[in-house]
Design a protein around this motif. Structure first.
Motif, PDB file in Angstrom:
ATOM      1  N   TYR A  64       0.784  -1.252   0.075  1.00 24.56           N
ATOM      2  CA  TYR A  64      -0.040  -0.117  -0.020  1.00 24.56           C
ATOM      3  C   TYR A  64       0.988   1.182  -0.048  1.00 24.56           C
ATOM      4  CZ  TYR A  64      -3.136   3.553   1.851  1.00 24.56           C
ATOM      5  OH  TYR A  64      -3.979   4.992   1.784  1.00 24.56           O
ATOM      6  N   LEU A  65       2.022   1.388   0.730  1.00 27.11           N
ATOM      7  CA  LEU A  65       2.834   2.526   0.789  1.00 27.11           C
ATOM      8  C   LEU A  65       3.553   2.847  -0.490  1.00 27.11           C
ATOM      9  CD1 LEU A  65       4.196   2.332   4.497  1.00 27.11           C
ATOM     10  CD2 LEU A  65       2.235   3.633   3.611  1.00 27.11           C
ATOM     11  N   TYR A  66       3.874   1.727  -1.027  1.00 26.75           N
ATOM     12  CA  TYR A  66       4.496   1.466  -2.346  1.00 26.75           C
ATOM     13  C   TYR A  66       3.752   2.283  -3.576  1.00 26.75           C
ATOM     14  CZ  TYR A  66       7.078   0.202  -6.611  1.00 26.75           C
ATOM     15  OH  TYR A  66       7.971   0.053  -7.756  1.00 26.75           O
ATOM     16  N   PHE A  67       2.321   1.623  -3.574  1.00 28.89           N
ATOM     17  CA  PHE A  67       1.336   2.156  -4.247  1.00 28.89           C
ATOM     18  C   PHE A  67       1.207   3.691  -4.099  1.00 28.89           C
ATOM     19  CE2 PHE A  67      -3.047   3.124  -5.078  1.00 28.89           C
ATOM     20  CZ  PHE A  67      -3.180   2.806  -6.391  1.00 28.89           C
ATOM     21  N   MET A 109      14.898   6.034  -6.234  1.00 27.61           N
ATOM     22  CA  MET A 109      16.040   5.726  -5.682  1.00 27.61           C
ATOM     23  C   MET A 109      17.223   5.684  -6.560  1.00 27.61           C
ATOM     24  SD  MET A 109      16.581   2.353  -3.259  1.00 27.61           S
ATOM     25  CE  MET A 109      15.260   2.783  -2.328  1.00 27.61           C
ATOM     26  N   THR A 110      18.107   6.457  -6.009  1.00 30.85           N
ATOM     27  CA  THR A 110      19.400   6.744  -6.787  1.00 30.85           C
ATOM     28  C   THR A 110      20.567   5.445  -6.614  1.00 30.85           C
ATOM     29  OG1 THR A 110      20.082   8.247  -5.549  1.00 30.85           O
ATOM     30  CG2 THR A 110      19.084   9.096  -7.148  1.00 30.85           C
ATOM     31  N   ASP A 121       4.772   6.501  -0.788  1.00 31.05           N
ATOM     32  CA  ASP A 121       5.387   7.001   0.308  1.00 31.05           C
ATOM     33  C   ASP A 121       6.717   6.392   0.467  1.00 31.05           C
ATOM     34  OD1 ASP A 121       3.275   8.650   1.710  1.00 31.05           O
ATOM     35  OD2 ASP A 121       2.009   6.941   1.869  1.00 31.05           O
ATOM     36  N   ILE A 122       6.947   5.281  -0.063  1.00 30.26           N
ATOM     37  CA  ILE A 122       8.164   4.548   0.093  1.00 30.26           C
ATOM     38  C   ILE A 122       8.568   4.130  -1.168  1.00 30.26           C
ATOM     39  CG2 ILE A 122       7.968   3.797   2.572  1.00 30.26           C
ATOM     40  CD1 ILE A 122       7.389   1.088   1.591  1.00 30.26           C
ATOM     41  N   GLU A 123       9.836   3.817  -1.339  1.00 27.47           N
ATOM     42  CA  GLU A 123      10.517   3.226  -2.660  1.00 27.47           C
ATOM     43  C   GLU A 123      11.384   2.061  -2.281  1.00 27.47           C
ATOM     44  OE1 GLU A 123      11.378   2.790  -6.622  1.00 27.47           O
ATOM     45  OE2 GLU A 123      10.009   4.279  -5.702  1.00 27.47           O
ATOM     46  N   MET A 124      11.433   0.852  -2.703  1.00 26.51           N
ATOM     47  CA  MET A 124      11.947  -0.252  -2.273  1.00 26.51           C
ATOM     48  C   MET A 124      12.798  -0.906  -3.305  1.00 26.51           C
ATOM     49  SD  MET A 124       8.937  -2.306  -0.218  1.00 26.51           S
ATOM     50  CE  MET A 124       7.801  -2.257  -1.406  1.00 26.51           C
ATOM     51  N   PHE A 125      14.232  -1.329  -2.856  1.00 27.96           N
ATOM     52  CA  PHE A 125      14.982  -1.886  -3.604  1.00 27.96           C
ATOM     53  C   PHE A 125      15.320  -3.235  -3.496  1.00 27.96           C
ATOM     54  CE2 PHE A 125      19.457  -2.745  -4.920  1.00 27.96           C
ATOM     55  CZ  PHE A 125      19.621  -2.523  -6.132  1.00 27.96           C
ATOM     56  N   VAL A 173      12.326   6.324   2.221  1.00 32.71           N
ATOM     57  CA  VAL A 173      11.103   6.906   2.757  1.00 32.71           C
ATOM     58  C   VAL A 173      10.795   8.528   2.225  1.00 32.71           C
ATOM     59  CG1 VAL A 173       9.711   7.681   4.808  1.00 32.71           C
ATOM     60  CG2 VAL A 173      10.975   5.790   4.783  1.00 32.71           C
ATOM     61  N   ARG A 174       9.667   9.080   1.679  1.00 30.68           N
ATOM     62  CA  ARG A 174       9.593  10.296   1.244  1.00 30.68           C
ATOM     63  C   ARG A 174       9.938  11.439   2.508  1.00 30.68           C
ATOM     64  NH1 ARG A 174       5.114  12.912   2.650  1.00 30.68           N
ATOM     65  NH2 ARG A 174       3.203  11.625   3.328  1.00 30.68           N
ATOM     66  N   ARG A 175      10.269  12.466   1.814  1.00 29.80           N
ATOM     67  CA  ARG A 175      10.482  13.595   2.742  1.00 29.80           C
ATOM     68  C   ARG A 175       9.328  14.426   3.202  1.00 29.80           C
ATOM     69  NH1 ARG A 175      14.716  15.484  -0.991  1.00 29.80           N
ATOM     70  NH2 ARG A 175      13.250  17.408  -1.153  1.00 29.80           N
ATOM     71  N   ALA A 176       9.075  15.022   4.381  1.00 28.31           N
ATOM     72  CA  ALA A 176       7.837  15.505   4.701  1.00 28.31           C
ATOM     73  C   ALA A 176       7.379  16.653   3.767  1.00 28.31           C
ATOM     74  CB  ALA A 176       8.208  16.375   6.208  1.00 28.31           C
TER      75      ALA A 176
END
Length: 403
Positions: free
Chosen positions: A180-183, A210-211, A186-190, A199-202
């Motif tokens: 859900y957070l990936y959708f 993601m770099t 809010d987050i990016e996973m590798f 995690v996204r900034r405020a």
């Protein structure tokens, strides 16, 4: 419905109606008609469902689980499916498999089809479906994301992410929650399996891509944590062998323990060197990331200054306009405060004085001319002496006798 804290545990507090047999007999009964559903019963069970899921730290629940949790004296609520159907129509609950679909598509389906038929179409068998309580889901989402944002580092190893998320979430809900957070970006996973989480900034609406630096930071953190765990185990092993040397019954046994102890100490020294190198690399990567952020900020600031730059010609024109306006104001002020002292003004004042004298009703008094000499002639002196003699011969006025 609320929860109370007793030490480190949270105790669920049931509503006051839970102890009232007459009230609960009404609440656990089924609806008399599918078209007529009392709001009191709907609000009671919908609020209780949200409170139970929040207490269990999971927004994902099935109907059998709810019946087991909400059973009153062993009797599950017979109106539970009707309550879930009503919550679905109000968009406070939805099916788990619909969670990552487009919200607009889901809302359009509710508008096009009647609620009841939509419910039966999406949920043919409620006993096998898992539902999502959206208010509980959003609460877990805000607490977990804001908790990470309060820290300085938004690049986490997967283990760090799990440790933080499980403070507010049940372990069985973690996988679905990550999806859900990936959708929602809010987050990016590798990685596969996942090894790094960003995690996204405020101040961001969605997490940035993601770099390679982010991935390197995550891997360096994972390596550091693994080395720390390995060093801790080696230290424990060295301490155990040292204690065994002291307890040895003979010399050969003590020497054997000492040899093993030295082997572990050599390995420990190597791992500590590797840990120092890893931490140095991690610091360099983090510094590179911060430098990139600072450079991006400076670039945005430079562009803003360039767009808002004012030319010298424009400044000179503005200053000239101000000087002209200042001169105009001084001239206007002088014109407003000047007095008229010409001949026309004197004639007007003379006419006004003549009118005032003509309107005076008192007779004019004879005034002595100051132009002549103030000395009296001999005749005037003789006349003045005669007048004084007459005043001296006149009888004195009678005096009043005091009583």
């Amino acid at each position: 419905v609320s929860t109370q804290s007793t030490g480190t545990e949270m105790v669920f507090k049931w509503p006051s109606e839970w102890k009232d047999s007459d009230a609960m007999s009404y609440f656990i009964s089924d609806f008399a008609s599918s078209s007529v559903r009392p709001s009191r019963k709907l609000n009671f069970w919908s609020g209780l469902i949200c409170a139970v899921c929040q207490y269990r730290k999971t927004p994902f629940v099935t109907v059998p689980e709810l019946k087991r949790c909400l059973a009153w004296r062993g009797v599950p609520p017979l109106c539970l499916e009707g309550v879930l159907e009503d919550m679905h129509s109000k968009r406070t609950v939805m099916c788990e498999e619909k969670l990552t679909e487009s919200w607009s598509k889901w809302g359009l389906g509710l508008l096009v089809s009647p609620v009841t038929s939509m419910w039966r179409k999406i949920i043919p068998d409620t006993s096998e479906r898992k539902f999502v309580i959206l208010s509980v889901l959003e609460g877990c989402r805000s607490r977990i994301i804001e908790g990470v944002q309060q820290g300085e580092d938004l690049i986490l190893t997967y283990q760090e992410w799990v440790d933080h998320a499980l403070i507010h979430l049940h372990p069985n809900s973690l996988d679905n929650f990550n999806k859900y957070l990936y959708f929602t970006r809010d987050i990016e996973m590798f990685g596969d399996p996942v090894s790094v989480v960003k995690v996204r900034r405020a101040d961001e609406k969605a997490v940035s891509q993601m770099t390679q630096v982010d991935v390197a930071i995550g891997k360096a953190k994972a390596t550091r944590d693994s080395l720390c765990c390995q060093i801790k185990q080696l230290n424990n092993k060295v301490n155990e062998l040292l204690a065994a040397v002291k307890k040895a019954s003979n010399k050969n046994e003590a020497l054997s323990h000492l040899r093993r102890k030295r082997l572990y100490e050599r390995s420990l020294s190597k791992w500590e060197g590797a840990l120092n190198n890893t931490e140095s690399l991690l610091l360099q990567l983090q510094e590179t990331q911060h430098n990139k952020t600072v450079l991006s900020t400076l670039k945005v600031g430079a562009e803003a200054l360039k767009q808002n730059q004012v030319s010298l010609t424009e400044v000179d024109d503005i200053m000239d306009q101000l000087e002209e306006y200042k001169s105009y104001e001084e001239d206007l002020h002088g014109a407003l405060t000047s007095q008229d002292t010409g001949a026309d003004g004197d004639v007007t004042l003379t006419e006004e004085l003549a009118e005032l004298l003509a309107d005076n009703s008192e007779p004019p008094t004879k005034k002595l001319s100051l132009d002549n000499d103030n000395t009296l002639s001999s005749e005037e002196l003789a006349e003045l002496q005669i007048i004084e003699q007459e005043f001296s011969k006149a009888p004195a006025p009678p005096q009043e006798v005091p009583r």
